[in-house]
Design a protein around this motif. Structure first.
Motif, PDB file in Angstrom:
ATOM      1  N   GLY A 280      -2.439  62.782 -13.174  1.00  0.00           N
ATOM      2  CA  GLY A 280      -2.410  64.216 -12.908  1.00  0.00           C
ATOM      3  C   GLY A 280      -2.926  64.601 -11.525  1.00  0.00           C
ATOM      4  N   GLY A 281      -3.527  63.629 -10.795  1.00  0.00           N
ATOM      5  CA  GLY A 281      -3.988  63.919  -9.441  1.00  0.00           C
ATOM      6  C   GLY A 281      -5.108  64.938  -9.362  1.00  0.00           C
ATOM      7  N   TYR A 282      -6.001  64.910 -10.346  1.00  0.00           N
ATOM      8  CA  TYR A 282      -7.094  65.885 -10.368  1.00  0.00           C
ATOM      9  C   TYR A 282      -8.136  65.542  -9.313  1.00  0.00           C
ATOM     10  CZ  TYR A 282      -5.176  67.243 -14.895  1.00  0.00           C
ATOM     11  OH  TYR A 282      -4.356  67.668 -15.891  1.00  0.00           O
ATOM     12  N   THR A 283      -8.888  66.578  -8.919  1.00  0.00           N
ATOM     13  CA  THR A 283      -9.989  66.351  -7.978  1.00  0.00           C
ATOM     14  C   THR A 283     -11.220  67.093  -8.498  1.00  0.00           C
ATOM     15  OG1 THR A 283      -9.301  68.285  -6.720  1.00  0.00           O
ATOM     16  CG2 THR A 283      -8.500  66.138  -5.943  1.00  0.00           C
ATOM     17  N   GLY A 284     -12.364  66.818  -7.879  1.00  0.00           N
ATOM     18  CA  GLY A 284     -13.599  67.539  -8.198  1.00  0.00           C
ATOM     19  C   GLY A 284     -13.910  67.482  -9.686  1.00  0.00           C
ATOM     20  N   LYS A 285     -14.199  68.644 -10.256  1.00  0.00           N
ATOM     21  CA  LYS A 285     -14.600  68.705 -11.663  1.00  0.00           C
ATOM     22  C   LYS A 285     -13.475  68.316 -12.616  1.00  0.00           C
ATOM     23  CE  LYS A 285     -18.577  71.256 -12.835  1.00  0.00           C
ATOM     24  NZ  LYS A 285     -19.175  72.362 -13.582  1.00  0.00           N
ATOM     25  N   GLY A 286     -12.253  68.424 -12.123  1.00  0.00           N
ATOM     26  CA  GLY A 286     -11.106  68.009 -12.950  1.00  0.00           C
ATOM     27  C   GLY A 286     -11.050  66.506 -13.139  1.00  0.00           C
ATOM     28  N   ALA A 294      -4.287  67.242 -21.032  1.00  0.00           N
ATOM     29  CA  ALA A 294      -3.103  66.856 -20.249  1.00  0.00           C
ATOM     30  C   ALA A 294      -3.222  65.415 -19.740  1.00  0.00           C
ATOM     31  CB  ALA A 294      -2.916  67.819 -19.084  1.00  0.00           C
ATOM     32  N   SER A 295      -4.381  65.057 -19.194  1.00  0.00           N
ATOM     33  CA  SER A 295      -4.511  63.690 -18.658  1.00  0.00           C
ATOM     34  C   SER A 295      -4.455  62.658 -19.787  1.00  0.00           C
ATOM     35  CB  SER A 295      -5.816  63.542 -17.862  1.00  0.00           C
ATOM     36  OG  SER A 295      -6.953  63.669 -18.697  1.00  0.00           O
ATOM     37  N   LEU A 296      -5.020  63.021 -20.943  1.00  0.00           N
ATOM     38  CA  LEU A 296      -5.007  62.087 -22.074  1.00  0.00           C
ATOM     39  C   LEU A 296      -3.598  61.917 -22.629  1.00  0.00           C
ATOM     40  CD1 LEU A 296      -6.860  60.311 -23.805  1.00  0.00           C
ATOM     41  CD2 LEU A 296      -7.132  62.246 -25.375  1.00  0.00           C
ATOM     42  N   ALA A 297      -2.850  63.032 -22.677  1.00  0.00           N
ATOM     43  CA  ALA A 297      -1.466  62.946 -23.161  1.00  0.00           C
ATOM     44  C   ALA A 297      -0.633  62.065 -22.230  1.00  0.00           C
ATOM     45  CB  ALA A 297      -0.863  64.344 -23.274  1.00  0.00           C
ATOM     46  N   ARG A 298      -0.903  62.162 -20.905  1.00  0.00           N
ATOM     47  CA  ARG A 298      -0.177  61.303 -19.952  1.00  0.00           C
ATOM     48  C   ARG A 298      -0.498  59.834 -20.204  1.00  0.00           C
ATOM     49  NH1 ARG A 298      -1.623  65.454 -16.110  1.00  0.00           N
ATOM     50  NH2 ARG A 298       0.242  66.551 -15.414  1.00  0.00           N
ATOM     51  N   LEU A 299      -1.775  59.548 -20.478  1.00  0.00           N
ATOM     52  CA  LEU A 299      -2.170  58.159 -20.747  1.00  0.00           C
ATOM     53  C   LEU A 299      -1.535  57.658 -22.047  1.00  0.00           C
ATOM     54  CD1 LEU A 299      -4.031  55.925 -19.551  1.00  0.00           C
ATOM     55  CD2 LEU A 299      -5.844  56.769 -21.058  1.00  0.00           C
TER      56      LEU A 299
END
Ligand SMILES: [Zn+2]
Length: 309
Positions: A280-286, A294-299
């Motif tokens: 998901g390309g998150y940064t900082g607190k994300g 969302a990130s877990l569903a992608r995994l």
């Protein structure tokens, strides 16, 4: 508490439930009772395994160099049906958590987390080995899964137990991941079968599920495990699935996976997943290492599990 079924009673219970049963030569007297000096029983429940291999019926009968057979009471082939391997003591459960055994005896639900290996499960549990690679990708054919449900149902019915006398190996011994299907769904399928007449399979036939990760339980583990003592476990099954996926992504060294604990190493690995383009390309607190939906569903989409909230 119950006396184990004799070989004849095992056969009649399984056949009455609608199963075709094949008998391995010698199975009636094949057991570990004499070699260990410990008789099988009294029995307190039923344990479900996947074999993590293929064409392994003879391994389950004979054993391996490090573990003498029988390795189960019944072996259920992917397409070759149900085979009787032993009516006695079998090397399938190993050391298990006594708290879970007590919960099975009392038919308590949900089962407590298995965080100890302090009781010999081979004394007290029937075991079935289901032929499957157990990698979450190898399917359980509908007919094989249906037979597994009937096998567990037959033993519960014969002993007057409910589906709450059934556990997966992953629920009784720390570090185990088998079977790769969801045990709550399996128990629900047995409950349905127990409510119907023996020999009358419930329709439609039950189907195996994709492994599930519960987001709220996983988040609870990601918050509770890192500050707790080393190896603290909050949500073993879900953490093991996520850690296996992180290993496959090359984000977590294998030696840190499989203990069911969402420690700081796992949190850091998950943060790397959140920062990665695929995650998901998150940064900082994300990208704080606490899983989001969302990130877990992608995994999960890449590694064979679904996310439930
Ligand atoms: Zn197992």
């Amino acid at each position: 508490m119950a006396t184990p079924l004799s070989a004849d009673r095992l056969l009649s219970a399984l056949r009455a439930e609608g199963l075709t049963v094949h008998e391995h030569d010698g199975w009636r007297t094949h057991g570990r009772d004499a070699a260990t000096g410990k008789a099988f029983g009294p029995v307190h429940g039923v344990l479900i395994h996947h074999t993590a291999g293929h064409n392994d019926r003879e391994i389950c009968y004979n054993g391996r160099s490090d573990l003498p057979g029988p390795l189960c009471h019944s072996w259920l082939g992917k397409t070759s049906g149900l085979w009787m391997i032993s009516a006695g003591r079998a090397n399938h459960a190993g050391l298990v958590d006594l708290d879970v055994i007590n919960a099975l005896m009392a038919e308590k639900s949900p089962l407590p987390h298995d965080d100890q290996a302090n009781a010999d499960g081979n004394d007290v549990l029937y075991g079935i080995e289901i032929e499957n690679l157990g990698n979450g990708k190898d399917p359980y054919p509908t007919e094989q899964y249906r037979q597994a449900v009937l096998w567990a149902t037959a033993l519960c019915r014969a002993h007057g137990w409910t589906e709450r006398s059934i556990a997966g190996h992953k629920e009784v011994q720390p570090g185990k991941v088998d079977p790769s299907f969801d045990m709550d769904i399996f128990r629900a399928d047995v409950r349905k079968q127990l409510a119907s007449k023996p020999g009358k399979p419930t329709t439609p036939p039950p189907t195996p599920s994709t492994p599930r990760v519960d987001l709220s339980q996983l988040v609870a583990a990601a918050k509770a495990d890192p500050p707790a003592r080393q190896g603290h476990v909050t949500y073993r099954a879900g953490v093991n699935l996520v850690e296996a996926a992180l290993v496959a992504e090359g984000l977590l060294p294998k030696k840190f996976a499989g203990d069911g604990s969402y420690g700081t190493t796992t949190r850091d690995a998950y943060a790397r997943w959140q920062r990665s383009p695929a995650g998901g390309g998150y940064t900082g607190k994300g990208a704080d290492g606490i899983p989001g939906k969302a990130s877990l569903a992608r995994l999960g989409a890449r590694h064979g599990f679904v996310v439930v909230a």
